[in-house]
Design a protein around this motif. Structure first.
Motif, short mmCIF file in Angstrom:
data_model
loop_
_atom_site.label_atom_id
_atom_site.label_comp_id
_atom_site.label_asym_id
_atom_site.label_seq_id
_atom_site.Cartn_x
_atom_site.Cartn_y
_atom_site.Cartn_z
N ARG A 278 0.86 -1.18 0.00
CA ARG A 278 0.00 0.00 0.00
C ARG A 278 0.89 1.23 0.00
N ARG A 279 0.31 2.36 -0.34
CA ARG A 279 1.06 3.61 -0.33
C ARG A 279 1.09 4.14 1.10
N ALA A 280 2.03 4.99 1.38
CA ALA A 280 2.15 5.59 2.71
C ALA A 280 0.89 6.37 3.06
N SER B 99 -2.03 5.33 3.74
CA SER B 99 -3.26 4.74 3.20
C SER B 99 -3.85 5.56 2.05
N VAL C 146 -3.92 3.98 -4.38
CA VAL C 146 -2.90 3.63 -5.36
C VAL C 146 -3.19 4.42 -6.63
N LYS C 147 -2.18 5.07 -7.16
CA LYS C 147 -2.36 5.89 -8.36
C LYS C 147 -2.55 5.03 -9.60
N GLU D 185 0.26 2.84 -11.34
CA GLU D 185 1.23 2.44 -10.32
C GLU D 185 1.19 0.92 -10.20
N PHE E 257 2.89 -2.81 -8.14
CA PHE E 257 3.60 -3.44 -7.03
C PHE E 257 4.03 -4.83 -7.49
#
Length: 127
Positions: free
Chosen positions: A54-56, A58, A61-62, A65, A67
């Protein structure tokens, strides 16, 4: 002298990371987001371990993007979540099961698509 040694160590660490010689495993499962603001967390539940991303803070997610998840024992269930009002892992938006590892030299790409009825996950393998 300390500055010189610190600079040398930083350069060596950067080279090691860029060339992939530091023992990092290459991801064989890549999540790609094609949604606007719906997905906040991604969880890959392999047979032998679970990984999440997850992104910092919360933040959603763009779009575009991605993972990557390290190889594990298949089958794997990849699930995407929204954010809960409390800021934790929220509602499960969608999940997909991948029963076997990708062919040698390839990796799974799981894409989250935004549909009128919610989020749809699709999977394919590529080099």
């Amino acid at each position: 002298m300390k500055r010189f040694l610190t600079l040398c160590l930083m350069v060596l660490a950067a080279l090691c990371t860029l060339t992939g010689c530091c023992g990092e495993e290459e991801a064989d499962l890549v999540f790609v987001n094609a949604c606007d603001g719906a997905v906040v967390a991604v969880v890959a539940d392999f047979e032998d371990h679970i990984e999440g991303a997850r992104r910092a803070g919360s933040a959603p997610v763009k779009r575009r993007e991605s993972f990557g998840f390290a190889a594990g024992e298949y089958p794997v269930i990849l699930a995407v979540y929204s954010v809960s009002p409390e800021g934790g892992e929220g509602e499960k938006l969608a999940q997909i099961s991948l029963l076997e590892a990708p062919p040698e030299g390839e990796r799974w790409y799981v894409t989250a698509w935004e549909k009128e009825t919610g989020v749809l996950l699709s999977a394919q393998f590529e080099r």
